[in-house]
Write an enzyme that holds these catalytic residues in place. Structure first.
Site, PDB file in Angstrom:
ATOM      1  N   GLU A 144      -5.396   1.030   6.428  1.00 36.77           N
ATOM      2  CA  GLU A 144      -4.626  -0.205   6.591  1.00 36.77           C
ATOM      3  C   GLU A 144      -4.839  -0.871   7.945  1.00 36.77           C
ATOM      4  O   GLU A 144      -3.925  -0.924   8.784  1.00 36.77           O
ATOM      5  CB  GLU A 144      -3.133   0.057   6.370  1.00 36.77           C
ATOM      6  CG  GLU A 144      -2.783   0.325   4.932  1.00 36.77           C
ATOM      7  CD  GLU A 144      -1.277   0.360   4.701  1.00 36.77           C
ATOM      8  OE1 GLU A 144      -0.511   0.552   5.661  1.00 36.77           O
ATOM      9  OE2 GLU A 144      -0.863   0.190   3.547  1.00 36.77           O
ATOM     10  N   GLU A 315      -2.624   2.584  -2.976  1.00 33.47           N
ATOM     11  CA  GLU A 315      -1.283   3.162  -2.857  1.00 33.47           C
ATOM     12  C   GLU A 315      -0.342   2.318  -3.703  1.00 33.47           C
ATOM     13  O   GLU A 315      -0.182   1.122  -3.454  1.00 33.47           O
ATOM     14  CB  GLU A 315      -0.817   3.148  -1.393  1.00 33.47           C
ATOM     15  CG  GLU A 315      -1.692   3.967  -0.478  1.00 33.47           C
ATOM     16  CD  GLU A 315      -1.220   3.952   0.973  1.00 33.47           C
ATOM     17  OE1 GLU A 315      -0.087   3.493   1.239  1.00 33.47           O
ATOM     18  OE2 GLU A 315      -1.992   4.384   1.840  1.00 33.47           O
TER      19      GLU A 315
HETATM   20  C1  GAL Z   1       1.381   2.451   3.744  1.00 33.04           C
HETATM   21  C2  GAL Z   1       0.548   3.505   4.453  1.00 33.04           C
HETATM   22  C3  GAL Z   1       0.933   4.907   4.036  1.00 33.04           C
HETATM   23  C4  GAL Z   1       2.417   5.046   4.014  1.00 33.04           C
HETATM   24  C5  GAL Z   1       3.003   4.023   3.096  1.00 33.04           C
HETATM   25  C6  GAL Z   1       4.510   4.118   2.973  1.00 33.04           C
HETATM   26  O1  GAL Z   1       1.482   1.298   4.499  1.00 33.04           O
HETATM   27  O2  GAL Z   1      -0.825   3.336   4.224  1.00 33.04           O
HETATM   28  O3  GAL Z   1       0.352   5.827   4.906  1.00 33.04           O
HETATM   29  O4  GAL Z   1       2.897   4.892   5.314  1.00 33.04           O
HETATM   30  O5  GAL Z   1       2.707   2.754   3.590  1.00 33.04           O
HETATM   31  O6  GAL Z   1       5.009   3.144   2.110  1.00 33.04           O
END
Ligand code: GAL
Length: 647
Positions: A144, A315
């Site tokens: 990110e 994610e």
């Molecule tokens: C994203 C990140 C993850 C985790 C997640 C939590 O922004 O890549 O590592 O922190 O958010 O929602």
């Protein structure tokens, strides 16, 4: 196209004895990809120069031999503590001049050459060790870029690099002074090493200076990423991926995407609704546990473009998150709906974050597919339901949409630098156009401003594109498409000045902007026939035809030869009218979808999404609350709703 599920997993968070069962359980849930490694540098190299990767070898072996394909992340988002001792000036510096310290993540400045070399070194170590490993089927660079506001750094290394960037771009300091208009307020420089970064000035810095710094900051991300991709490419043919975010605009994702094979993004619909969108309290209450009906789709379409057709959700929110001001749980059915929506927009993989909720540290309140003690969390059943539906649906390919929407990162930097009115925000403008197109039931392709082939599109919307290459406008016309430009399209040069020929700078269109005003909220200007011009209003003149005017008779939409210019920032009702007018002109059928209901075409499948908590009737089809209905030739072939597929 094969469409699969994945999950993010942190073997370093759990005793090794748990890994094998976790892997088996992932497979049982229908998961085929697992992403690991992206935050594990302190376990890979606890002492500078001493590598301890045997545990990672074993983790990859356990996961891979259970049948999972591994995405291996480079760990550069989390440099270990010793790195700061070795490179004390590697920390990014905020606008107030304070270093951003160790103790969380992303504590580095993209311009620090020493850290860039460390990032190259660890990437090379991993590439050399794992390129042959049959289980490592893809790589993720860093994690990110831009998360936690980390693109722009006012450090000394950034300053030195910016001076070199300016020299490369402008050649001479006189040329830079002329381009920026530095004669204004005697801001002229006499050598490149006098140029400072545009923070801590008495009042606002020169917008040309800021825009140049923003371009530079974006280029630094591209260069940082490329160091890793060059190394990985020299070792492996496996696809290279980065996981981008929602509404992070500080670097040009299209430029970073040039060096990658697949774009992915991290989708947290409920968190985004509460902390990343301008919307009424009613809207936020209505979709509190579902997320906004267009936010995810917008990013799916954006990242499909960034990935040149190939994209994933790396994610996917599986339950409540920890980081928004309020963190409600998704309604039953929503995790499945979000996942299927991504597939409807052409995602190859949807990967849940994370397998098991962490019992410690910052994200201990963030749900996973399992609870911290290893029981199934509500998201797990929904992942299973998605896997089942995926297996049943006929395979599809994404086809080109009828409408394209231009998205241009530098335009966001420009309008952020000089908004002129508090309500004018580039993302907000483009997103409002996207919403209107979707309310009309249209599938949309997002394209970059460097697109020069619009063949097959019936309409191309390019609101707010700050500097327009005439070749873009010509290409839209060559394709026979209607081009909708404005407000603020073609309003500045690349160096943030008003174009010599005036505004807008668009070829073969006799429309002139004579005066610009910005308007506070709730003071929208009523438009004849319905809707209001909000935030922004340009007084237009010229010989082009007037299509829409304010109630007082001032033109706001003018055009000739399917080249339209819009002088205002439309509210929802006005956008709906503009979309309907454009579609009528190019003979594109448009409907009006009920609030919270959206449609997306994938191959010959039509997906209908009901983001509402309650049932909605759409013609003959009943859409249960929080459901997805898939139709083929108007016949329903699958339904995913809390009461059907999830029971
Ligand atoms: C994203 C990140 C993850 C985790 C997640 C939590 O922004 O890549 O590592 O922190 O958010 O929602």
């Amino acid at each position: 196209m094969k469409q699969e599920l994945g999950v993010c997993y942190y073997p370093e968070h759990w005793p090794e004895e748990m890994w094998a069962k976790d892997a088996v359980d992932m497979i049982e849930a229908g998961i085929t990809w697992v992403r690991i490694g992206e935050f594990a540098w302190s376990r890979m190299e606890a002492v500078a120069g001493t590598l301890t990767l045997e545990w990672l070898d074993r983790a990859i072996e356990v996961l891979g031999s259970a049948g999972l394909k591994v995405v291996l992340g480079t760990p550069t988002a989390t440099p270990p503590r010793w790195m700061i001792d070795k490179h004390p000036d590697m920390l990014a510096v905020d606008e107030a001049g304070n270093p951003r310290k160790f103790g969380s993540r992303r504590h580095y400045c993209f311009s620090h050459e020493g850290y860039k070399a460390e990032s190259a070194r660890i990437t090379k170590i991993l590439a050399e060790r794992y390129w042959k490993n049959p289980h490592v089927a893809a790589w993720q660079t860093d994690n990110e870029y831009g998360c936690h506001d980390t693109i722009i750094s006012y450090s000394e290394p950034a300053k030195t690099a910016f001076q070199a960037w300016c020299k490369a771009r402008y050649g001479t300091v006189e040329a830079l002074n002329a381009a920026w208009g530095n004669i204004f307020w005697s801001m002229e420089y006499f050598s490149f090493d006098q140029i400072d970064l545009p923070n801590l000035t008495v009042t606002e810095p020169n917008p040309a200076h800021v825009l140049a710094f923003r371009r530079f900051s974006s280029d630094q991300v591209v260069a940082f990423n490329k160091v890793q991709t060059d190394i990985l490419r020299a070792h492996t043919d496996a696809p290279l991926i980065h996981n981008y975010m929602g509404r992070i605009l500080e670097f040009d994702h299209f430029d970073v995407g040039e060096d990658l094979d697949i774009a992915s993004w991290d989708s947290y619909p409920i968190g985004f609704l509460s902390d990343r969108l301008e919307a009424s309290e009613d809207h936020k209450a209505r979709f509190l546990r579902q997320g906004d009906p267009d936010m995810q789709a917008f990013h799916h379409d954006l990242y499909r473009a960034v990935g040149k057709g190939r994209w994933w959700v790396m994610e996917q929110q599986p339950g409540p998150v920890n980081w928004a001001p309020y963190n409600p749980a998704p309604l039953p059915g929503m995790v499945a709906l979000w996942s299927l929506e991504a597939f409807a927009h052409g995602a190859e993989v949807v990967s849940y974050f994370r397998w098991r909720q962490a019992p410690f540290a910052q994200e201990q309140m963030h749900a996973g597919l399992q609870t911290p003690d290893g029981r199934e969390a509500p998201g797990m059943d929904e992942a299973r339901a998605v896997a089942k539906i995926l297996a049943e649906l006929p395979p599809q390919e994404t086809q080109q949409a009828d409408v394209a929407l231009v998205f241009d990162y530098p335009s966001d930097w420009a309008w952020h630098t000089q908004p002129q009115g508090a309500g004018f925000d580039y993302f907000r403008l483009v997103f409002s156009a996207y919403r209107a197109l979707r309310r009309g039931g249209l599938s949309v392709d997002i394209v970059s401003a460097s697109c020069r082939d619009f063949t097959g599109y019936k309409a191309v919307f390019a609101p707010g594109v700050a500097t327009v290459d005439p070749a873009l406008v010509e290409a839209v016309s060559t394709a026979g498409a209607l081009g909708l430009y404005g407000p603020r399209t073609g309003a500045i040069t690349k160096d943030f000045s008003i174009p010599a020929s005036g505004r807008p700078e668009l070829p073969d269109l006799d429309v002139h902007v004579d005066l610009i005003e910005s308007i506070p909220p709730h003071a929208g200007i009523p438009v004849a026939g319905g809707g209001t011009a909000d935030h922004w209003h340009e007084r237009l003149s010229g010989s082009a035809e007037v299509f829409l005017a304010t109630q007082a008779g001032a033109p706001i939409l003018m055009g000739q030869n399917k080249r339209w210019y819009l002088g205002s920032f439309p509210n929802q009702a006005l956008w709906d009218r503009i979309v309907a007018m454009a579609c009528e002109t190019v003979l594109l059928p448009v409907s009006t979808f009920p609030e919270g209901v959206r449609r997306r075409q994938l191959g010959d499948l039509e997906f209908l999404f009901n983001y509402n908590a309650t049932d909605v009737q759409l013609g003959e089809t009943k859409l249960p609350g929080c459901s997805v209905v898939v139709r083929q030739d108007t016949t329903t072939i699958a339904i995913c709703a809390p009461q059907t597929c999830l029971d």
